[in-house]
Design a protein around this motif. Structure first.
Motif, PDB file in Angstrom:
ATOM      1  N   GLY A   1     -11.105  22.056   1.092  1.00  0.00           N
ATOM      2  CA  GLY A   1     -12.294  21.551   0.410  1.00  0.00           C
ATOM      3  C   GLY A   1     -11.993  20.507  -0.636  1.00  0.00           C
ATOM      4  O   GLY A   1     -12.831  20.228  -1.502  1.00  0.00           O
ATOM      5  N   ARG A   2     -10.811  19.918  -0.553  1.00  0.00           N
ATOM      6  CA  ARG A   2     -10.448  18.871  -1.507  1.00  0.00           C
ATOM      7  C   ARG A   2     -10.607  17.495  -0.859  1.00  0.00           C
ATOM      8  O   ARG A   2     -10.620  17.358   0.364  1.00  0.00           O
ATOM      9  CB  ARG A   2      -9.013  19.075  -2.005  1.00  0.00           C
ATOM     10  N   VAL A   3     -10.706  16.498  -1.719  1.00  0.00           N
ATOM     11  CA  VAL A   3     -10.988  15.142  -1.259  1.00  0.00           C
ATOM     12  C   VAL A   3      -9.772  14.540  -0.565  1.00  0.00           C
ATOM     13  O   VAL A   3      -8.642  14.638  -1.060  1.00  0.00           O
ATOM     14  CB  VAL A   3     -11.405  14.255  -2.452  1.00  0.00           C
ATOM     15  N   ALA A   4     -10.026  13.920   0.590  1.00  0.00           N
ATOM     16  CA  ALA A   4      -8.998  13.150   1.297  1.00  0.00           C
ATOM     17  C   ALA A   4      -9.542  11.741   1.487  1.00  0.00           C
ATOM     18  O   ALA A   4     -10.610  11.556   2.085  1.00  0.00           O
ATOM     19  CB  ALA A   4      -8.677  13.788   2.641  1.00  0.00           C
ATOM     20  N   ILE A   5      -8.838  10.756   0.948  1.00  0.00           N
ATOM     21  CA  ILE A   5      -9.339   9.381   0.939  1.00  0.00           C
ATOM     22  C   ILE A   5      -8.396   8.481   1.722  1.00  0.00           C
ATOM     23  O   ILE A   5      -7.173   8.549   1.568  1.00  0.00           O
ATOM     24  CB  ILE A   5      -9.471   8.852  -0.504  1.00  0.00           C
ATOM     25  N   ARG A   6      -8.990   7.651   2.554  1.00  0.00           N
ATOM     26  CA  ARG A   6      -8.250   6.597   3.236  1.00  0.00           C
ATOM     27  C   ARG A   6      -8.873   5.265   2.856  1.00  0.00           C
ATOM     28  O   ARG A   6     -10.098   5.137   2.786  1.00  0.00           O
ATOM     29  CB  ARG A   6      -8.309   6.777   4.750  1.00  0.00           C
ATOM     30  N   GLY A   7      -8.033   4.272   2.594  1.00  0.00           N
ATOM     31  CA  GLY A   7      -8.542   2.964   2.213  1.00  0.00           C
ATOM     32  C   GLY A   7      -7.726   1.854   2.832  1.00  0.00           C
ATOM     33  O   GLY A   7      -6.535   2.021   3.102  1.00  0.00           O
ATOM     34  N   ALA A   8      -8.374   0.731   3.081  1.00  0.00           N
ATOM     35  CA  ALA A   8      -7.675  -0.419   3.655  1.00  0.00           C
ATOM     36  C   ALA A   8      -8.402  -1.688   3.243  1.00  0.00           C
ATOM     37  O   ALA A   8      -9.568  -1.657   2.833  1.00  0.00           O
ATOM     38  CB  ALA A   8      -7.624  -0.313   5.177  1.00  0.00           C
ATOM     39  N   SER A   9      -7.705  -2.808   3.355  1.00  0.00           N
ATOM     40  CA  SER A   9      -8.299  -4.102   3.047  1.00  0.00           C
ATOM     41  C   SER A   9      -7.533  -5.189   3.776  1.00  0.00           C
ATOM     42  O   SER A   9      -6.377  -4.995   4.181  1.00  0.00           O
ATOM     43  CB  SER A   9      -8.270  -4.370   1.538  1.00  0.00           C
ATOM     44  N   ASP A  10      -8.187  -6.341   3.920  1.00  0.00           N
ATOM     45  CA  ASP A  10      -7.520  -7.471   4.561  1.00  0.00           C
ATOM     46  C   ASP A  10      -6.835  -8.378   3.542  1.00  0.00           C
ATOM     47  O   ASP A  10      -6.349  -9.449   3.889  1.00  0.00           O
ATOM     48  CB  ASP A  10      -8.529  -8.275   5.391  1.00  0.00           C
ATOM     49  N   ALA A  11      -6.807  -7.955   2.259  1.00  0.00           N
ATOM     50  CA  ALA A  11      -6.146  -8.742   1.217  1.00  0.00           C
ATOM     51  C   ALA A  11      -5.178  -7.843   0.454  1.00  0.00           C
ATOM     52  O   ALA A  11      -5.461  -6.664   0.218  1.00  0.00           O
ATOM     53  CB  ALA A  11      -7.180  -9.334   0.256  1.00  0.00           C
ATOM     54  N   GLN A  12      -4.036  -8.383   0.054  1.00  0.00           N
ATOM     55  CA  GLN A  12      -2.982  -7.557  -0.522  1.00  0.00           C
ATOM     56  C   GLN A  12      -3.402  -6.892  -1.828  1.00  0.00           C
ATOM     57  O   GLN A  12      -3.168  -5.695  -2.032  1.00  0.00           O
ATOM     58  CB  GLN A  12      -1.722  -8.406  -0.744  1.00  0.00           C
ATOM     59  N   ILE A  13      -4.003  -7.656  -2.732  1.00  0.00           N
ATOM     60  CA  ILE A  13      -4.375  -7.071  -4.024  1.00  0.00           C
ATOM     61  C   ILE A  13      -5.416  -5.978  -3.832  1.00  0.00           C
ATOM     62  O   ILE A  13      -5.315  -4.879  -4.398  1.00  0.00           O
ATOM     63  CB  ILE A  13      -4.901  -8.160  -4.981  1.00  0.00           C
ATOM     64  N   THR A  14      -6.409  -6.262  -3.002  1.00  0.00           N
ATOM     65  CA  THR A  14      -7.453  -5.272  -2.762  1.00  0.00           C
ATOM     66  C   THR A  14      -6.894  -4.059  -2.029  1.00  0.00           C
ATOM     67  O   THR A  14      -7.300  -2.917  -2.288  1.00  0.00           O
ATOM     68  CB  THR A  14      -8.605  -5.901  -1.951  1.00  0.00           C
ATOM     69  N   ALA A  15      -5.952  -4.278  -1.117  1.00  0.00           N
ATOM     70  CA  ALA A  15      -5.302  -3.154  -0.445  1.00  0.00           C
ATOM     71  C   ALA A  15      -4.559  -2.287  -1.461  1.00  0.00           C
ATOM     72  O   ALA A  15      -4.518  -1.058  -1.344  1.00  0.00           O
ATOM     73  CB  ALA A  15      -4.339  -3.665   0.624  1.00  0.00           C
ATOM     74  N   GLY A  16      -3.993  -2.942  -2.475  1.00  0.00           N
ATOM     75  CA  GLY A  16      -3.337  -2.189  -3.539  1.00  0.00           C
ATOM     76  C   GLY A  16      -4.325  -1.333  -4.308  1.00  0.00           C
ATOM     77  O   GLY A  16      -4.033  -0.176  -4.651  1.00  0.00           O
TER      78      GLY A  16
END
Length: 594
Positions: free
Chosen positions: A17-32
């Protein structure tokens, strides 16, 4: 994210029941940034994520003071998206989806979510026979139509369809209705103008046509009875004249009056204190220009209390901005000059239009909870809480707009254009919280749909636009649970609970005055135009006529003076020399004459 970067965030719950987050971006800074969010928040309880303060952005050293605003705004938007998804996962109060009705616009059609939205969508495709009949009358009799955005959906749908076939149908906010009428008569050969709106709008059209030397053009309202407005009536109350008397006793006073007032109100006000008309789209620039051109000016705004309060709120915010940010709003001002102006800005306290209570505190709380990552829009007339939401979204997330109905429409179109230009993937949805009257929905949906259809033709078919209606729990009608939207455990349909009009239960488009501008009324007026017998019956439908003065200008001419000051300002970007002189000398001249 940033200038052109795209980012994706997905939030789910793990087996514990805990949060699992996935994130992505097409730009390096935003991906960071996405990685920072995913690593920092994954493993927390959803409630813990919701308790994270917005101050964390600054604490991490990635706020506007440390990074370009677009980068800082991008991180803030990502955090808001995570919070929104956490709220939905928690299903607080039994709500498994955001609580407000909406219209989802795609290139292939419009999906209505909720009963209120279905009612709004019903007339997006108007009756073809009604459109044919209207266009035939307009063409045969050389009739032009100017209508305000705040018509009910049936009228809006028919008018917008008619406008595609007959060029002299114009739907707008009140600022340019009269200008459109002048063009229809002068360039288009129209002999009559039908005005769909309240009485001050038809008065304004009549006055500006006369000022343009087009007195022979006929102007008709949609009813023989008064088509009033509670806000305009507030400016005719004794309290308002007491307010003007206060302005009369102050040096360098200027009265900035909302255009939603009668001609005689404007004339009477200008007789007391130098007065200029404004609209929601130019009020900020009007006040700031007056402050720039008249040192020590004392501004008295009225009669709309909400708009006055929002002006004060905006300028208070600006008093904390950098000089560069202030100059972006008005180049003649700095943080210091805004601070100097604030004590000299007054607004009328008893001019509340009850219609706009529909955006109550419970609405704003729900918007913050469930639409924190959406675009926020607010008309200058809405209560301060909704206005502040949009201002925060504009400043902190670069996802907000405040202004007029036209400003909001243009903003929605601009953001859709940007999304199309980025060729977003299929199913990408832009959500806009509509902080203005629902009467705007037809214009917004049609404009959005046209852009998405054009984009699909050009090979970009992924973008969707969701128009969200934030409606107060005061504006409800109980219905069957199966058809309801659950908000705080109450089964409701946003909309009038009983009766309609200028109250907490309605909006301008459902106001009994605005509903006098019905399709039947329009067709009846058009049918009478063109014959002596018919036009004799239309005499009570003409705008209010003011008796000509025996000596000097008429009331109508005097009422036009503040409007013409505004038109000078719109044309030149500055107050006229004559108006500035009136502001700076009238008080002293009156005192010397005593």
């Amino acid at each position: 994210m940033g200038c052109t970067a795209e980012a994706w965030v997905d939030v789910s719950l793990d087996a514990d029941g805990r949060v699992a987050i996935r994130g992505a971006s097409d730009a390096q800074i935003t991906a960071g940034f996405a990685g920072l969010v995913a690593r920092g928040l994954s493993g927390l309880e959803p409630a813990d994520v919701l308790n994270i303060s917005d101050d964390v952005v600054a604490d991490l050293g990635i706020g506007p003071s440390a990074l370009p605003r677009s980068r800082a705004n991008g991180f803030r938007n990502m955090l808001e998206t995570v919070k929104k998804q956490c709220r939905l996962l928690l299903a607080e109060g039994g709500v498994t989806e955001p609580p407000f009705p909406s219209l989802v616009v795609t290139a292939d059609g419009v999906e209505a979510v909720g009963s209120f939205a279905r009612a709004q969508a019903e007339y997006l495709e108007p009756d073809a026979d009604a459109v044919d009949a209207l266009v035939a009358e307009l063409e045969a009799k050389k009739i032009g139509i100017v209508a305000h955005f705040y018509m009910d959906p049936q009228v809006q749908g028919v008018l917008m369809a008619a406008a595609k076939r007959y060029e002299h149908v114009f739907i707008s906010d009140s600022l340019v209705m009269a200008d459109a009428a002048v063009k229809m008569v002068r360039e288009g050969g129209c002999e009559s103008i039908a005005v769909l709106g309240v009485d001050f709008m038809s008065e304004n059209v009549r006055a500006i046509l006369d000022d343009a030397g087009l007195e022979s053009a006929k102007v008709y309202r949609m009813a023989a009875d008064d088509i009033g407005c509670s806000l305009a009536e507030a400016a005719q109350d004794k309290k308002y004249y007491d307010y003007l008397a206060e302005a009369d006793g102050v040096e360098n006073a200027v009265h900035v009056i909302y255009i939603n007032t009668a001609l005689d109100t404007k004339a009477n006000a200008n007789a007391v204190v130098p007065t200029i008309t404004c609209t929601s789209s130019n009020v900020v620039q009007t006040v700031l220009t007056a402050a720039a051109q008249v040192p020590g000016v004392n501004v008295f705004y009225g009669p709309d209390t909400y708009m006055g309060g929002n002006l004060a709120e905006l300028f208070t915010m600006m008093s904390t901005w950098s000089d560069e940010d202030v100059a972006a709003v008005h180049p003649a001002h700095t943080q210091s000059t805004i601070k100097d102006l604030l004590p000299r800005l007054r607004y009328f306290q008893d001019g509340t239009c009850m219609v706009h209570h529909m955006f109550g505190g419970d609405v704003c709380d729900a918007v913050r909870k469930y639409y924190g990552d959406a675009y926020q829009t607010a008309h200058f007339e809405v209560p301060g809480e909704m206005f502040k939401l949009a201002m925060e979204a504009k400043r902190e997330r670069d996802m907000g707009v405040v202004g007029s109905t036209k400003n909001i429409l243009d903003y929605v179109c601009e953001k859709i254009d940007e999304a199309v230009a980025r060729n977003l993937p299929a199913g990408e949805r832009l959500s806009f919280v509509l902080g203005t009257e629902t009467g705007m929905v037809t214009s917004i949906v049609r404009a959005a749909r046209a852009k998405l259809v054009a984009a699909k033709t050009a090979g970009v078919a992924g973008v969707e636009a969701e128009i969200v209606f934030p409606v107060s729990s005061d504006a409800i009608a109980p219905i069957a649970e199966s058809e309801s939207v659950a908000l705080g455990g109450v089964a409701v349909v946003p909309g009038p609970a009983g009766g309609e009009g200028c109250s907490a239960e309605g909006g301008c488009a459902s106001c009994p005055y605005m509903k006098m501008n019905s399709l039947d009324a329009l067709m009846s007026v058009c049918a009478k135009i063109g014959t002596d017998a018919g036009e004799a019956l239309l005499t009570p439908f003409e705008p209010k006529k003011y008796e000509a003065a025996k000596d000097g200008p008429s009331v109508a001419a005097l009422g036009c003076v503040p409007i013409l000051h505004m038109r000078d300002f719109q044309r030149d970007g500055a107050l006229s020399d004559a108006f500035v002189e009136d502001i700076t000398t009238r008080h002293a001249a009156k005192r010397a004459a005593k």
